[in-house]
Scaffold this motif. Structure first.
Motif, PDB file in Angstrom:
ATOM      1  N   ASP A  24       0.889  -0.744   0.103  1.00  0.00           N
ATOM      2  CA  ASP A  24      -0.027  -0.203  -0.066  1.00  0.00           C
ATOM      3  C   ASP A  24       0.948   1.109   0.079  1.00  0.00           C
ATOM      4  N   ILE A  25       1.710   1.142  -0.854  1.00  0.00           N
ATOM      5  CA  ILE A  25       2.569   2.234  -0.956  1.00  0.00           C
ATOM      6  C   ILE A  25       1.605   3.988  -1.313  1.00  0.00           C
ATOM      7  N   GLU A  26       0.606   4.325  -2.079  1.00  0.00           N
ATOM      8  CA  GLU A  26       0.321   5.709  -1.333  1.00  0.00           C
ATOM      9  C   GLU A  26      -0.041   5.211  -0.510  1.00  0.00           C
ATOM     10  N   GLY A  27      -1.069   4.753   0.585  1.00  0.00           N
ATOM     11  CA  GLY A  27      -1.700   5.192   1.851  1.00  0.00           C
ATOM     12  C   GLY A  27      -0.010   4.958   2.887  1.00  0.00           C
ATOM     13  N   ALA A  28       1.061   4.390   2.826  1.00  0.00           N
ATOM     14  CA  ALA A  28       2.111   4.524   3.447  1.00  0.00           C
ATOM     15  C   ALA A  28       2.990   5.879   2.697  1.00  0.00           C
ATOM     16  N   LYS A  29       2.474   6.437   1.356  1.00  0.00           N
ATOM     17  CA  LYS A  29       2.955   7.623   1.369  1.00  0.00           C
ATOM     18  C   LYS A  29       2.426   8.945   2.233  1.00  0.00           C
ATOM     19  N   LYS A  30       1.219   8.828   2.259  1.00  0.00           N
ATOM     20  CA  LYS A  30      -0.267   9.415   2.929  1.00  0.00           C
ATOM     21  C   LYS A  30       0.812   9.638   4.310  1.00  0.00           C
ATOM     22  N   ILE A  31       0.929   8.729   4.959  1.00  0.00           N
ATOM     23  CA  ILE A  31       1.357   8.993   6.455  1.00  0.00           C
ATOM     24  C   ILE A  31       2.474   9.664   6.611  1.00  0.00           C
ATOM     25  N   VAL A  32       4.054   9.146   5.925  1.00  0.00           N
ATOM     26  CA  VAL A  32       4.980   9.583   5.933  1.00  0.00           C
ATOM     27  C   VAL A  32       5.105  11.104   5.540  1.00  0.00           C
ATOM     28  N   LYS A  33       4.459  11.056   4.980  1.00  0.00           N
ATOM     29  CA  LYS A  33       3.996  12.651   4.849  1.00  0.00           C
ATOM     30  C   LYS A  33       3.567  13.811   5.904  1.00  0.00           C
ATOM     31  N   ARG A  34       2.719  13.613   6.031  1.00  0.00           N
ATOM     32  CA  ARG A  34       1.511  13.330   7.078  1.00  0.00           C
ATOM     33  C   ARG A  34       3.015  14.018   8.657  1.00  0.00           C
ATOM     34  N   LEU A  35       2.901  12.898   8.857  1.00  0.00           N
ATOM     35  CA  LEU A  35       4.143  13.145  10.203  1.00  0.00           C
ATOM     36  C   LEU A  35       5.190  14.033   9.661  1.00  0.00           C
ATOM     37  N   ILE A  36       6.052  14.247   8.625  1.00  0.00           N
ATOM     38  CA  ILE A  36       7.586  14.776   8.128  1.00  0.00           C
ATOM     39  C   ILE A  36       6.726  16.306   8.739  1.00  0.00           C
ATOM     40  N   THR A  37       5.233  16.487   7.786  1.00  0.00           N
ATOM     41  CA  THR A  37       5.340  18.370   7.721  1.00  0.00           C
ATOM     42  C   THR A  37       4.713  18.342   9.424  1.00  0.00           C
ATOM     43  N   LYS A  38       4.030  17.663   9.321  1.00  0.00           N
ATOM     44  CA  LYS A  38       3.457  18.344  10.942  1.00  0.00           C
ATOM     45  C   LYS A  38       4.425  18.563  12.092  1.00  0.00           C
ATOM     46  N   TYR A  39       5.498  17.562  12.091  1.00  0.00           N
ATOM     47  CA  TYR A  39       6.608  17.829  12.997  1.00  0.00           C
ATOM     48  C   TYR A  39       8.209  18.198  12.428  1.00  0.00           C
ATOM     49  N   ASP A  40       7.852  18.711  11.407  1.00  0.00           N
ATOM     50  CA  ASP A  40       8.980  19.078  10.306  1.00  0.00           C
ATOM     51  C   ASP A  40      10.369  18.557  10.852  1.00  0.00           C
ATOM     52  N   VAL A  41       9.978  16.988  10.056  1.00  0.00           N
ATOM     53  CA  VAL A  41      10.742  15.937  10.446  1.00  0.00           C
ATOM     54  C   VAL A  41      12.781  16.424   9.757  1.00  0.00           C
ATOM     55  N   ASP A  42      13.473  16.363   9.980  1.00  0.00           N
ATOM     56  CA  ASP A  42      14.918  16.909   9.827  1.00  0.00           C
ATOM     57  C   ASP A  42      15.783  15.475   8.916  1.00  0.00           C
ATOM     58  N   VAL A  43      15.354  14.398   9.851  1.00  0.00           N
ATOM     59  CA  VAL A  43      15.953  12.963   9.344  1.00  0.00           C
ATOM     60  C   VAL A  43      14.728  11.840   9.811  1.00  0.00           C
ATOM     61  N   VAL A  44      15.209  11.072   8.113  1.00  0.00           N
ATOM     62  CA  VAL A  44      13.898   9.594   8.312  1.00  0.00           C
ATOM     63  C   VAL A  44      15.278   7.987   8.898  1.00  0.00           C
ATOM     64  N   SER A  45      15.296   8.065   9.805  1.00  0.00           N
ATOM     65  CA  SER A  45      16.433   6.863  10.093  1.00  0.00           C
ATOM     66  C   SER A  45      15.886   4.991  10.204  1.00  0.00           C
ATOM     67  N   ILE A  46      16.427   4.792   9.158  1.00  0.00           N
ATOM     68  CA  ILE A  46      16.333   3.425   8.677  1.00  0.00           C
ATOM     69  C   ILE A  46      16.932   1.993   8.932  1.00  0.00           C
ATOM     70  N   GLY A  47      16.464   1.360   9.455  1.00  0.00           N
ATOM     71  CA  GLY A  47      17.082  -0.032  10.071  1.00  0.00           C
ATOM     72  C   GLY A  47      17.237  -0.751   8.975  1.00  0.00           C
ATOM     73  N   ASN A  48      18.102  -1.511   8.864  1.00  0.00           N
ATOM     74  CA  ASN A  48      19.135  -1.686   7.710  1.00  0.00           C
ATOM     75  C   ASN A  48      18.543  -3.101   7.816  1.00  0.00           C
ATOM     76  N   GLY A  49      17.857  -3.754   8.289  1.00  0.00           N
ATOM     77  CA  GLY A  49      17.214  -5.438   8.618  1.00  0.00           C
ATOM     78  C   GLY A  49      16.358  -5.945   6.804  1.00  0.00           C
ATOM     79  N   THR A  50      15.674  -6.877   7.274  1.00  0.00           N
ATOM     80  CA  THR A  50      14.514  -6.984   6.248  1.00  0.00           C
ATOM     81  C   THR A  50      14.102  -6.557   6.345  1.00  0.00           C
ATOM     82  N   ALA A  51      13.594  -5.857   4.935  1.00  0.00           N
ATOM     83  CA  ALA A  51      12.995  -5.049   3.630  1.00  0.00           C
ATOM     84  C   ALA A  51      13.155  -3.810   3.928  1.00  0.00           C
ATOM     85  N   SER A  52      14.633  -3.509   3.924  1.00  0.00           N
ATOM     86  CA  SER A  52      15.705  -2.063   4.470  1.00  0.00           C
ATOM     87  C   SER A  52      14.925  -1.634   2.603  1.00  0.00           C
ATOM     88  N   LYS A  53      15.432  -2.500   2.702  1.00  0.00           N
ATOM     89  CA  LYS A  53      16.228  -1.842   0.697  1.00  0.00           C
ATOM     90  C   LYS A  53      15.225  -1.589  -0.161  1.00  0.00           C
TER      91      LYS A  53
END
Length: 717
Positions: free
Chosen positions: A353-382
């Motif tokens: 659900d890429i479009e649904g996921a994008k909406k949530i991520v964009k909302r969080l980044i915009t609402k909290y003025d996120v500077d950096v996204v820290s992505i874990g490098n394990g399963t599904a990280s690519k």
């Protein structure tokens, strides 16, 4: 040679420094305290030197203790001689002490002890005399020892028993064992053979042999693990002729004696049945100990470099713990590490659900003025990285992302510590918080995790765990104290690594803080249960109280030196307010111009203390990690298929091992930089040139997309 004298010789440190350091350690002072606040006493020995000294001191003291035990045991048997006593005095390692004690140990039943019980010792002595001629042939003399009641049914049986006695006596000779051990080290080989008919990661050891004197430590550990997993069988091999020639030379006094063939037979049996297996066990144990110490040292270096990675400060971070079926967990943490929001998205299989996921991520980044996204490098990280990179492009804002090692995150998130910290979060939500906080303050977050789970060692589970834990605890202690902690915000898991504070005291500090509010000054910690004068002396300099009326409470200056610090401030025309407002500039240069020794004499302080005080006054509350390069932030992504031989890329060293280093170059798979590809000049070990966290430039040497292997080089760039 006394212990301190031997330490001075081995470590190339002056005896006066050794004496002073040993005295301080014996008085219960911690290594960080001695290294930081007793420089005048020790001649500025650093943490590493002091820990090495402490480890070696414990070994030598245990060696002396064992010598005393052996000396007492032999004396009790009324068998002590001047020669044995001198041999004990001269013994340099525990193995030599045990060799000396070997003949006097109470043995379980052996072939030799049975022969002695049967009265065959005189016959053994007769053979050992190796006379030119005997009154009668040895075989004839042996007939006198036939005794069916004792189990000696023939002359041949008597001779066999006598040779068993001789064989054991030879195997118990400390000088012989010492020399044979040395010969085996010099001329022997470490070998391994395949015992399980299947392919494995140990295939290179299916028919392996290498001289003991040059075998790399990581191969010793690999063979041990391969044996434990029953793929291979390791052994120590040496030409038998080398050892038998040595023993014959030392033992045979008359080759013309009729006893000669019996002595030759006893010598061969002694080596084959008793000495060789014992020496093999000892050497393999020694090889393992040396390899383990080397691996522990490398692990310690890697851990120190990882813990001291520069924090990305004053940034709001979105942590992302990748996953497939259960989705990707998100956690937004503010600039202080406080959790602001959490969510779950499903941009990966099976939902995608890429479009649904994008909406949530964009909302969080915009609402909290996120500077950096820290992505874990394990399963599904690519897949998660591709998704975040695409999303950030659409936002076209200032937000960047970083790939963060999630090694140990699952261990932490399932721990009692994490449950206490986030009782309302599930395990994966806690992991997302940890992944976010790891870039804000790697040290504060990683101390919550067993260092063996952080992923910067090799063969760590094969080593002596107590020794490994001791070494890694020392590294963590050094790092935490080098940085210092704010006593009003630090977790108990961070506080317990401060010098003089244990786990119980750390929890008491947090409890006191919760019940009584923030600490107003450093000395308030003396109100905490189980924090006495000694503990306060050890810990005070490493604790910071940023809101204290005493500005020096927010520096690395120890309370015992406050008066001296104030004299320096006044002498050079400054005020406490200048310190508070960070207005002191050029103090170190001014002191050097004035004369460090002159100033030290005037205020009755040591020169190292003067220098340290001046540094702290110029940068109160300074974090030593601020001088380090920041981790690389990204806005776009590379794919393994994009890599071509010859491409030049920047990368970050993730792990240093005996044969090279693993480097993160921006794809899901780390590349291997072999030790031979690090420098045009010869280097013995990768750690001579690289450290965990280093930013380096590499060239792609080869790519195997099937096995997902990337080989790198730093040459000719």
């Amino acid at each position: 040679m006394q212990i301190n004298e031997r330490l001075s010789e081995e470590l190339s440190i002056r005896l006066t420094q050794i004496d002073a350091a040993v005295k301080l350690l014996d008085e219960g002072n911690t290594v960080p305290f001695i290294a930081r606040y007793r420089k005048e006493v020790t001649g500025s020995l650093d943490d590493d030197q002091l820990r090495t000294l402490s480890d070696r001191l414990n070994y030598l003291r245990n060696l002396e203790k064992r010598k005393d035990e052996v000396r007492a045991a032999i004396t009790e048997q009324n068998k002590m001689t001047e020669e044995i006593s001198q041999a004990l005095d001269d013994a340099m390692i525990l193995a030599e002490v045990e060799d000396i004690y070997r003949p006097f140990k109470q043995k379980r039943k052996t072939r030799a002890s049975v022969a002695r019980e049967r009265g065959l010792e005189p016959l053994a002595e007769l053979i050992k005399e190796q006379r030119d001629s005997y009154d009668e042939p040895i075989e004839k003399s042996a007939e006198a020892y036939i005794n069916e009641e004792k189990g000696v049914e023939s002359a041949q049986a008597a001779l066999f028993g006598a040779m068993d006695i001789i064989a054991e006596e030879l195997s118990d000779d400390a000088d012989f064992r010492k020399d044979i051990r040395a010969l085996t080290y010099e001329y022997g080989f470490l070998t391994s053979k395949q015992i399980k008919d299947e392919d494995s990661v140990y295939s290179m050891y299916y028919d392996y042999n290498e001289k003991i004197s040059v075998v790399p430590p990581h191969r010793v550990l690999a063979i041990n693990r391969g044996e434990n997993e029953e793929f291979i069988k390791g052994a120590i091999e040496i030409s038998t002729d080398i050892i038998l020639n040595y023993l014959n030379y030392r033992v045979i006094t008359n080759a013309g004696s009729t006893a000669f063939p019996f002595m030759i037979s006893a010598i061969a049996d002694s080596y084959d049945r008793l000495i060789a297996p014992s020496i093999e066990r000892e050497i393999r144990a020694d090889l393992f100990d040396v390899a383990s110490e080397g691996a522990i040292k490398l692990f310690s270096q890697n851990l120190k470099n990882l813990l001291m990675v520069a924090p990305i400060k004053n940034k709001t971070v979105l942590g992302l713990d990748p996953g497939y079926r259960t989705g990707c967990k998100l956690a937004v943490v503010d600039k202080t590490g406080k959790v602001l929001d959490t969510a779950v998205i499903y941009p990966t299989k099976p939902k995608e659900d890429i479009e649904g996921a994008k909406k949530i991520v964009k909302r969080l980044i915009t609402k909290y003025d996120v500077d950096v996204v820290s992505i874990g490098n394990g399963t599904a990280s690519k897949e998660s990285e591709i998704f975040i990179a695409d999303t950030l492009k659409e936002l076209a804002g200032h937000t960047k992302y970083i790939m963060t090692s999630e090694a140990g995150a699952s261990v932490y998130s399932a721990s009692k510590l994490a449950a206490d910290e986030f009782p309302d979060f599930d395990v994966t939500q806690r992991s997302a918080v940890s992944i976010a906080r790891r870039i804000q303050d790697p040290l504060a977050e990683l101390v919550k995790i067993d260092p063996k789970s952080i992923g910067v060692g090799q063969y760590q589970h094969d080593m002596k765990q107590a020794r490994l834990d001791e070494a890694l605890s020392g590294v963590i202690e050094d790092c935490v104290n080098a940085v210092g902690v704010d006593i009003n915000t630090a977790s108990h898991s961070l506080l317990e690594h401060i010098a003089g504070i244990n786990a119980a005291s750390a929890k008491n500090i947090v409890k006191y803080r919760e019940e009584n509010g923030e600490f107003k000054k450093r000395s308030d910690i003396l109100k905490v249960p189980r924090i006495g004068a000694k503990a306060y002396e050890q810990c005070a300099g490493f604790l910071r109280v940023s809101g204290s009326d005493e500005i020096l409470d927010n520096t690395g200056i120890h309370p015992e030196s406050y008066a001296k610090a104030r004299l320096i401030i006044k002498k050079f025309g400054y005020t406490a307010d200048d310190v508070k407002q960070c207005r002191i500039r050029g103090l170190q240069s001014a002191i050097e111009l004035y004369g460090v020794k002159k100033l030290a004499d005037e205020i009755d302080a040591g020169e190292p203390t003067i220098i340290d005080i001046s540094k702290e006054l110029e940068k109160p509350g300074r974090d030593i990690r601020d001088d380090l390069p920041l981790p690389e932030l990204r806005s776009d992504i590379l794919d393994l298929a994009d890599l071509k031989p010859g491409m030049v890329l920047s990368g970050t060293v993730r792990n240093v091992i005996d044969f090279g280093a693993f480097v993160d170059i921006g794809v899901h798979q780390d590349g291997l930089l072999h030790v031979s590809e690090i420098s045009a000049k010869y280097i013995k070990h990768p750690s001579e040139a690289l450290a965990v966290g280093d930013r380096i430039t590499v060239r792609i040497k080869g790519v195997d997309t099937v096995k997902k292997r990337i080989s790198l080089t730093m040459k000719n760039i």
